[in-house]
Scaffold this motif. Structure first.
Motif, mmCIF file in Angstrom:
data_model
loop_
_atom_site.group_PDB
_atom_site.id
_atom_site.type_symbol
_atom_site.label_atom_id
_atom_site.label_comp_id
_atom_site.label_asym_id
_atom_site.label_seq_id
_atom_site.Cartn_x
_atom_site.Cartn_y
_atom_site.Cartn_z
ATOM 1 N N LYS A 198 29.606 -11.461 92.366
ATOM 2 C CA LYS A 198 31.076 -11.529 92.402
ATOM 3 C C LYS A 198 31.637 -10.810 93.635
ATOM 4 O O LYS A 198 32.448 -11.369 94.374
ATOM 5 C CB LYS A 198 31.674 -10.883 91.129
ATOM 6 C CG LYS A 198 31.140 -11.458 89.837
ATOM 7 C CD LYS A 198 31.806 -10.819 88.628
ATOM 8 C CE LYS A 198 31.483 -9.347 88.431
ATOM 9 N NZ LYS A 198 30.071 -9.090 88.055
ATOM 10 N N THR A 199 31.154 -9.571 93.822
ATOM 11 C CA THR A 199 31.634 -8.807 94.977
ATOM 12 C C THR A 199 31.255 -9.500 96.275
ATOM 13 O O THR A 199 32.066 -9.609 97.198
ATOM 14 C CB THR A 199 31.033 -7.387 94.949
ATOM 15 O OG1 THR A 199 31.469 -6.745 93.751
ATOM 16 C CG2 THR A 199 31.465 -6.574 96.142
ATOM 17 N N THR A 200 30.025 -10.019 96.311
ATOM 18 C CA THR A 200 29.566 -10.723 97.508
ATOM 19 C C THR A 200 30.485 -11.898 97.832
ATOM 20 O O THR A 200 30.935 -12.044 98.975
ATOM 21 C CB THR A 200 28.120 -11.216 97.303
ATOM 22 O OG1 THR A 200 27.298 -10.083 97.009
ATOM 23 C CG2 THR A 200 27.598 -11.921 98.517
ATOM 24 N N ARG B 119 22.000 -14.116 88.930
ATOM 25 C CA ARG B 119 21.381 -14.381 90.212
ATOM 26 C C ARG B 119 20.381 -15.513 90.175
ATOM 27 O O ARG B 119 19.537 -15.551 89.293
ATOM 28 C CB ARG B 119 20.666 -13.111 90.673
ATOM 29 C CG ARG B 119 21.103 -12.692 92.047
ATOM 30 C CD ARG B 119 20.529 -11.380 92.439
ATOM 31 N NE ARG B 119 19.097 -11.351 92.387
ATOM 32 C CZ ARG B 119 18.401 -10.235 92.229
ATOM 33 N NH1 ARG B 119 19.014 -9.098 92.080
ATOM 34 N NH2 ARG B 119 17.087 -10.266 92.199
ATOM 35 N N GLY C 17 25.889 -7.898 88.970
ATOM 36 C CA GLY C 17 24.831 -8.306 89.887
ATOM 37 C C GLY C 17 24.769 -9.804 90.145
ATOM 38 O O GLY C 17 23.857 -10.279 90.800
HETATM 39 N N1 LIG Z 1 24.191 -5.164 101.136
HETATM 40 C C1 LIG Z 1 23.276 -5.692 100.276
HETATM 41 N N2 LIG Z 1 21.963 -5.728 100.622
HETATM 42 C C2 LIG Z 1 21.055 -6.268 99.783
HETATM 43 N N3 LIG Z 1 21.340 -6.776 98.591
HETATM 44 C C3 LIG Z 1 22.609 -6.756 98.180
HETATM 45 C C4 LIG Z 1 23.658 -6.208 99.003
HETATM 46 N N4 LIG Z 1 24.832 -6.321 98.336
HETATM 47 C C5 LIG Z 1 24.534 -6.918 97.163
HETATM 48 N N5 LIG Z 1 23.214 -7.179 97.058
HETATM 49 C C6 LIG Z 1 22.543 -7.837 95.925
HETATM 50 O O1 LIG Z 1 23.183 -9.060 95.686
HETATM 51 C C7 LIG Z 1 23.403 -9.268 94.310
HETATM 52 C C8 LIG Z 1 24.866 -9.474 94.029
HETATM 53 O O2 LIG Z 1 25.553 -8.265 94.253
HETATM 54 P P1 LIG Z 1 27.122 -8.120 93.986
HETATM 55 O O3 LIG Z 1 27.831 -9.140 94.771
HETATM 56 O O4 LIG Z 1 27.487 -6.699 94.271
HETATM 57 O O5 LIG Z 1 27.246 -8.402 92.434
HETATM 58 P P2 LIG Z 1 28.421 -8.089 91.406
HETATM 59 O O6 LIG Z 1 29.614 -7.670 92.178
HETATM 60 O O7 LIG Z 1 28.615 -9.364 90.651
HETATM 61 O O8 LIG Z 1 27.925 -7.011 90.485
HETATM 62 C C9 LIG Z 1 22.822 -8.051 93.597
HETATM 63 O O9 LIG Z 1 21.559 -8.390 93.098
HETATM 64 C C10 LIG Z 1 22.708 -7.023 94.675
HETATM 65 O O10 LIG Z 1 21.587 -6.194 94.430
#
Ligand SMILES: Nc1ncnc2c1ncn2[C@@H]1O[C@H](COP(=O)(O)OP(=O)(O)O)[C@@H](O)[C@H]1O
Ligand SMILES: [Mg+2]
Lengths: 269, 250
Positions: free
Chosen positions: A61-63, A226, A58
Motif C-alpha cells: 500500500k505504502t509503495t 505480496r 506488507g
Molecule cells: N525500501 C524498500 N526496500 C526493500 N523492500 C521494501 C522497501 N519498502 C518496502 N519493501 C517491501 O515491499 C513490501 C511492501 O511494503 P509496503 O509498501 O511498505 O507495504 P504496506 O504499506 O502495505 O505495509 C514489503 O514486503 C516490504 O518489505
C-alpha cells in the motif's frame, strides 16, 4: 449476495476505470531487488472522491502511494495525473506521512507553512494561509508550539494542515491515523469527512482498518498480499447524512465490513 | 545530597575536601601538598606575572586555532561521510582508528614535523578534537528520518534546499554534541601538547615549577586549568540544552 450498499463488487479485477480520473495508474509493477512488491496495478482515481487502498500489512500500500506521489520510481508502468505522465513529485499532489514527518525544530506554524515556504510564497501570505488551515484542523492556539509538545493525534493534524495548505488537487494519506488512539481515531475520521466535504479534493487514503475504510471511503480497493495485486473493488455507498453513530450501527455499513472481511479472510488462513 | 536527613548544598563537599587539604598542607606532611591558602595566594600572584600572561596567550591561541580548524574540517567531512558512501568508505576506517587511538604517542612525531613550537601544539589540539567531531556529524546526518527527506521532496524542495533546510538542521544536535566533546578533548590536547613540547606556554611553566619544586604555583596552574575546562564544558552544554529543547523527542 444482494447487498444494496454494494454498487459494485468484483473479484479478480484487473482494471478499474472511472468517469473523470485525476490519477491513473497504468500497469505499475514494483520490485525491490528480489522482492516483488506490486504486480500489474491498473487503477483510476475519480476526481473529488475518497478512494481507499486496503490490504494486509506488507502488501504494498505504502509503495503504491509513494509511486503515485513520485517519491519511489515504479519498476515498470506509468502514473498519469490530469492525463500527463509524471516521474517525480509535483505541486498537484500532497503527501501525509504515517510518521507525520514534522520538523522538530520548527513551530506548528512554520511546519504547516513549509510547503508554501518551499514554493517561495512570501512570509506574511504563507503564515496567513497556514493559520487558516491550523484553525480548520482544530489546532488554533497551538501555532507557536513545537511538535514534541503535541500528542500524536495533534501532530498528524499538523501534517494534514500542511498538505491542505499547498492547495494540491490530490491528497495522498498513508495510514495517517495509525499512531492515534481509538477514541481520537473516530473523531479524526469524522473530521476527515468534514474536510473532504469542504475542500472538494481527491483523496487517496491508505489504511489496514476495514471499519475505517468503510466509514470514510467512496471506493475501496482491496489489495492482495505480496505481490500486491487488486483483488476487489467495493463502493460502500454509505449515506453520510446520518450521524456518525448511526452510520456505525447501520446494517448496510456492517454488511460491507463483513463482505470485506470475508474477502480478506482467505489471506488470513 | 542529604546527610542525617538534612540537605547539604553541593559546595559543601568541595569545601570539606579543601579543608582537609588545608589541614594536611598546614601539617607539612609532604612538600607535594602545600596548604590551599598558599596555593590561592600563589595563584593570585601567578596571574599577574608576565610569564603566565604570555603563556596563556600562547595556549589560548593554539587552542582557538586548533578548535577552529577541527570544526571547519570535522563538520563538513562528517556530513560528507554521512551522505556520500564512497567518502565514508575511504575515510571511515581512519576516523574510527584515530578517535580511540592514544594520540599523545603521536606528539613526538609532530615535534619532528613541526618543531618545538606553537605549531605542534596547534596540530595536537586539532588531532585530539577533530575525530569525534567528524563521527558525531556523520551520525547526525545519517539518522535524519527518511520521511523528513521525502517530505521535502514531495513539497518540491531541491536537493540543496533539502540539505540546508532539513538535513543540516536535523543533524544539529549531534553536530553540537560532537563539538562539545571535541572542545574537552581539545583542552587535553593543548595541555598535553605543551607539556610534551615543554619549552613554550604552560608546558614551560609546569616544567619550570616542578624543576624548582615550586608546588604552590604548580597546583595553582593546574587548578586554573581544571576550572577553565569545566566552565568551557558547562557553557557548551548550556547552549546544547537550548538546541535540544526544540529537537525534543524525535
Ligand atoms: N525500501 C524498500 N526496500 C526493500 N523492500 C521494501 C522497501 N519498502 C518496502 N519493501 C517491501 O515491499 C513490501 C511492501 O511494503 P509496503 O509498501 O511498505 O507495504 P504496506 O504499506 O502495505 O505495509 C514489503 O514486503 C516490504 O518489505
Ligand atoms: Mg505501509
Amino acid at each position: 449476495m444482494a447487498n444494496p450498499a454494494l454498487a459494485r463488487s468484483s473479484a479478480g479485477v484487473t482494471a478499474v476505470t472511472s468517469n473523470d480520473p485525476v490519477v491513473q495508474v497504468c500497469d505499475v509493477c514494483k520490485n525491490y531487488r528480489d522482492v516483488e512488491a506490486l504486480r500489474g496495478i491498473n487503477l483510476e482515481f475519480e476526481r473529488g472522491k475518497l478512494t481507499t487502498l486496503l490490504g494486509p500489512s506488507g502488501c504494498g500500500k505504502t509503495t503504491l502511494l509513494k509511486i503515485i506521489a513520485g517519491l519511489v520510481p515504479a519498476t515498470s508502468g506509468e502514473i498519469r495525473v490530469n492525463g500527463r505522465a509524471v516521474t517525480g513529485p509535483g505541486p498537484e499532489r500532497a503527501f501525509v506521512f504515517q510518521d507525520f514527518a514534522l520538523m522538530p525544530w520548527a513551530t506548528v506554524l512554520r511546519n504547516v507553512a513549509f510547503g508554501l515556504e518551499l514554493k517561495g510564497v512570501v512570509s506574511a501570505e504563507r503564515n496567513r494561509i497556514a493559520r487558516r488551515y491550523i484553525e480548520q484542523v482544530g489546532l488554533a492556539g497551538f501555532e507557536e508550539k513545537y511538535p514534541h509538545e503535541l500528542s500524536g493525534g495533534m501532530r498528524q493534524r499538523v501534517g494534514i494542515a500542511r498538505a491542505f495548505a499547498v492547495n494540491a488537487d490530490v491528497l495522498l494519506l498513508d495510514e495517517p491515523f495509525s499512531a492515534v488512539d481509538e477514541q481520537n481515531r473516530r473523531k479524526f475520521q469524522e473530521d476527515l469527512l468534514r474536510l473532504v466535504e469542504q475542500e472538494k479534493k481527491t483523496f487517496i487514503f491508505v489504511t489496514h482498518s476495514i471499519e475505517e475504510a468503510v466509514y470514510v471511503s467512496d471506493r475501496i480497493v482491496l489489495l492482495s498480499p505480496r505481490p500486491g495485486r487488486i483483488s476487489q473493488v467495493i463502493d460502500p455507498m454509505i449515506d453520510r447524512s446520518a450521524s456518525p453513530d448511526d452510520i456505525r450501527r447501520d446494517a448496510g455499513y456492517l454488511d460491507v465490513v463483513e463482505e470485506i472481511w470475508q474477502g480478506l479472510r482467505q489471506y488470513a488462513e | 545530597m542529604t546527610l542525617f536527613g538534612t540537605r547539604i548544598p553541593m559546595m559543601t563537599s568541595l569545601i570539606f575536601w579543601l579543608l582537609v587539604w588545608e589541614i594536611v598542607g598546614q601539617l607539612e606532611l609532604m612538600f607535594l601538598i602545600p596548604p590551599v591558602t598558599s596555593i590561592i595566594a600563589a595563584g593570585i600572584d601567578l596571574v599577574q606575572t608576565g610569564s603566565w600572561q604570555s603563556a596563556s596567550m600562547i595556549t589560548l591561541r593554539s587552542f582557538v586555532y586548533g578548535m577552529a580548524l577541527s570544526i571547519v574540517v570535522g563538520v563538513p567531512l562528517g556530513v560528507l561521510m554521512g551522505r556520500v558512501k564512497v567518502i565514508d568508505n575511504i575515510c571511515g576506517l581512519w576516523v574510527n582508528m584515530f578517535v580511540s587511538a592514544p594520540l599523545s604517542a603521536l606528539v613526538p612525531i609532530l615535534m619532528i614535523l613541526f618543531g618545538l613550537g606553537e605549531t605542534t601544539v596547534f596540530v595536537t589540539v586539532f588531532l585530539f578534537a577533530v575525530w569525534i567531531i567528524v563521527l558525531d556529524a556523520r551520525a547526525g546526518v545519517m539518522q535524519v528520518p527518511t520521511s523528513l527527506v521525502e517530505m521535502g521532496r514531495s513539497y518540491g524542495a531541491s536537493r540543496w534546499t533539502i540539505f540546508t533546510k532539513i538535513i543540516l538542521l536535523s543533524a544539529l544536535p549531534e553536530i553540537l554534541a560532537g563539538i562539545r566533546i571535541g572542545l574537552i578533548r581539545g583542552v587535553k590536547g593543548v595541555v598535553i601538547g605543551q607539556i610534551l613540547v615543554s619549552v613554550i606556554g604552560y608546558g614551560e611553566l609546569f616544567e619550570l615549577y616542578s624543576r624548582n619544586f615550586d608546588m604552590e604555583r604548580f597546583w595553582a596552574l593546574t587548578m586554573l586549568l581544571f576550572v577553565v575546562a569545566m566552565l568551557l564544558s558547562a557553557g557548551v552544554e548550556h547552549f546544547e540544552k537550548r538546541i535540544e529543547y526544540y529537537a525534543g523527542a524525535r
